[in-house]
Design an enzyme around this catalytic site. Structure first.
Site, PDB file in Angstrom:
ATOM      1  N   ASP A  15       0.815  -1.225   0.000  1.00 52.82           N
ATOM      2  CA  ASP A  15       0.000   0.000   0.000  1.00 52.82           C
ATOM      3  C   ASP A  15       0.846   1.272   0.000  1.00 52.82           C
ATOM      4  OD1 ASP A  15      -2.140  -1.832   0.368  1.00 52.82           O
ATOM      5  OD2 ASP A  15      -1.907  -1.708   2.541  1.00 52.82           O
ATOM      6  N   GLU A 187     -11.244   1.063  -3.405  1.00 52.56           N
ATOM      7  CA  GLU A 187     -10.637   1.509  -2.150  1.00 52.56           C
ATOM      8  C   GLU A 187      -9.379   2.300  -2.479  1.00 52.56           C
ATOM      9  OE1 GLU A 187      -9.761  -2.179  -0.145  1.00 52.56           O
ATOM     10  OE2 GLU A 187      -8.420  -2.857  -1.725  1.00 52.56           O
TER      11      GLU A 187
END
Length: 549
Positions: A15, A187
């Site tokens: 991420d 997301e």
């Protein structure tokens, strides 16, 4: 420009959020249940990266005791507004069941090293939040939205609302600005502004082999947002032969001379039919460019490339060097190590001590699978093939005290060579294992029953393990006074179960990576202590581990 080889942050570093401040680049990555929270690496040239800080390092910022596996710190967003650094993060308290608990926070710092502020609580409506600093001075908070009314819970889109830094809270209207594409599971939003366009980069398709970076844009920050002509600017979902799989969840950065790059997570499955990513989700980089249609394209994309041109030349020697860690009295624990969940490390370990000034002393707490307080100190596995070794001094009184060397993913998946004792006090070596996998898509958890090996009640014990190709794990030991030659103990284990694909929830619910380190448990509650004199991590260059497209 020089050519480097992906990933730029090997091992569990998912991420990525990237920001450039002057000539300095910083990448923040998720740490989940490992403490301290968030890894921030620094580079001057996009090629060579150094871990400089884990900013969430005290109880006021982060307390993950009780957080389940693969919860904790998800998808940080690191930005700079010209005055200070802003870090947005989620501390997920629960992800399974009928409800998700995902509180979001903001901390700030004048410099990357800190001091980092106490957190401001923002909301709990979804995870992966980001903060966008518009050119008019306003700040915008974007995060994905859970629709808790539906079963199963639904990824309902990306919600935007203004953040007032003086008031320390969200203000004004909020709007669902983007519902994603048919790939679903939208997301990880990041907003940018360029040439009068607002660009929204999101992650879609989950975190497994359908993962992707989706790009959209609008003339108005509130939308509507139109999708990129390719929809997915980075993805391996349609290319199973690509070296970098599970590619998605990215962020964009420009160099001082105007070049553009996108960093993204990816995984490298072991070389077998099992397709298990034992190194977790790693950070890779791709060169991109802005075309005449004002859309961003990845060079030779959207499938990510293994070899990339960046401004710098990478020195690979440190990556392949043996790391021998010592634990000198009064010195902090080496930055390569983390521990699980607790913000009170003094309760689980000390470096040095009154009896021996050069050892790591672990205080036995709960069992190795605990979600609350366990004494487990470990570093990331960053190579498919490696060897690890330590020397332990431990005198257990019974079978409820055990300490040793572990290759660890989560409570469902670990291998643990322990020094323990029989109920009569006779010391012995025992391998504990938990081996979860998913034959036919169903969770199957097993252990390998092994007979203990009796050892003398006095003396230190050398413990070691060897992993080859991310597939085979073998433990070894040697007794003090019997020479240095290591003896095999136990069978060859399947090391590939130390992966997202096996971690209790498969790849859409397990998000970390394999670690190797030292642990100590005393479920008697008497706080037995184990001393570790050193720890060695030795990478092995095995040509079979080299990945090419």
């Amino acid at each position: 420009m020089p050519d480097i080889r992906n990933p730029i942050l090997p091992g569990f570093n998912p991420d990525p959020s990237i920001v450039r401040v002057g000539d300095d680049y910083y990448i923040a990555t998720s740490t989940f249940e490992w403490f301290p929270g968030v890894q921030i690496h620094h580079s001057k040239d996009l090629a060579n990266w150094e871990l400089v800080v884990r900013p969430l390092n005290r109880k006021a910022q982060l307390d993950m005791r009780g957080n389940p596996d693969s919860c904790g710190v998800w998808a940080p967003c690191l930005t700079h507004d010209g005055d200070k650094f802003w870090l947005v993060y989620t501390d997920v308290k629960r992800k399974d069941g009928s409800f998700k608990d995902a509180p979001n926070y903001i901390v700030t710092a004048p410099a990357i090293e800190g001091p980092w502020s106490d957190p401001i609580y923002v909301n709990s409506s979804g995870f992966d939040p980001s903060l966008f600093h518009d050119d008019d001075g306003r700040k915008w908070f974007a995060n994905m939205l859970w629709d808790h009314r539906r079963r199963p819970l639904t990824f309902a889109g990306i919600v935007l609302q203004e953040f007032d830094p003086k008031a320390g809270k969200l203000v004004g209207p909020k709007k669902n600005i983007y519902q994603g594409t048919e790939l679903g599971l939208v997301e990880g939003p990041h907003l940018y502004k360029r040439s009068g366009w607002y660009y929204l980069l999101t992650a879609e398709g989950g975190t497994a082999y359908e993962h992707a970076c989706t790009l959209s844009r609008s003339r108005d920050i509130w939308g509507p947002y139109e999708d990129h002509p390719q929809k997915y600017v980075v993805t391996s979902k349609d290319t199973p032969s690509a070296a970098l799989q599970r590619a998605g969840h990215g962020d964009i950065v420009d160099t001082p001379d105007g070049r553009t790059y996108i960093v993204h997570l990816s995984g490298r499955p072991v070389r077998s039919e099992k397709k298990r990513c034992v190194l977790g989700r790693e950070t890779a980089i791709q060169e991109a460019y802005w075309a005449e249609d004002d859309w961003l394209y990845v060079k030779n994309g959207p499938v990510p490339s293994l070899h990339i041109d960046v401004p710098g030349t990478r020195d690979d020697a440190p990556y392949w060097a043996e790391q021998r860690y010592t634990f000198d009295n009064g010195q902090p624990l080496h930055k390569d190590f983390q521990w699980l969940r607790t913000p009170e490390p003094e309760r689980i370990f000390t470096c040095g001590g009154s009896n021996d000034s050069n050892r790591l002393t672990l205080t036995g707490r709960e069992a190795i699978g605990s979600w609350f307080e366990q004494a487990l100190v470990a570093r990331r596995q960053t190579h498919f093939s490696y060897e690890a070794e330590t020397l332990i001094d431990f005198q257990p009184s019974d079978e409820r005290q055990f300490a040793g060397l572990t290759a660890y993913y989560c409570r469902y998946n670990f291998f643990y060579l322990t020094v323990t004792a029989h109920s009569d006090g006779q010391r012995e070596l025992l391998i504990m294992s938990s081996e979860a996998s998913y034959p036919e898509g169903k969770l199957q958890q097993s252990t390998t029953p092994l007979e203990p090996v009796k050892i003398p009640n006095e003396g230190k014990v050398k413990l070691a393990l060897r992993i080859r190709g991310g597939l085979e794990l073998q433990f070894y030991y040697a007794l003090e006074g019997e020479g240095e030659e290591l003896k095999e103990i136990g069978p060859v284990f399947d090391a590939s179960i130390l992966s997202d694909e096996c971690g209790g929830h498969q790849a859409h619910g397990s998000f970390t990576g394999a670690f190797v380190g030292m642990a100590c448990s005393d479920v008697n509650g008497t706080e037995a202590q184990a001393g570790f004199e050193y720890f060695t991590y030795r990478p092995i260059e095995d040509p079979r581990d080299r990945y090419e497209i």
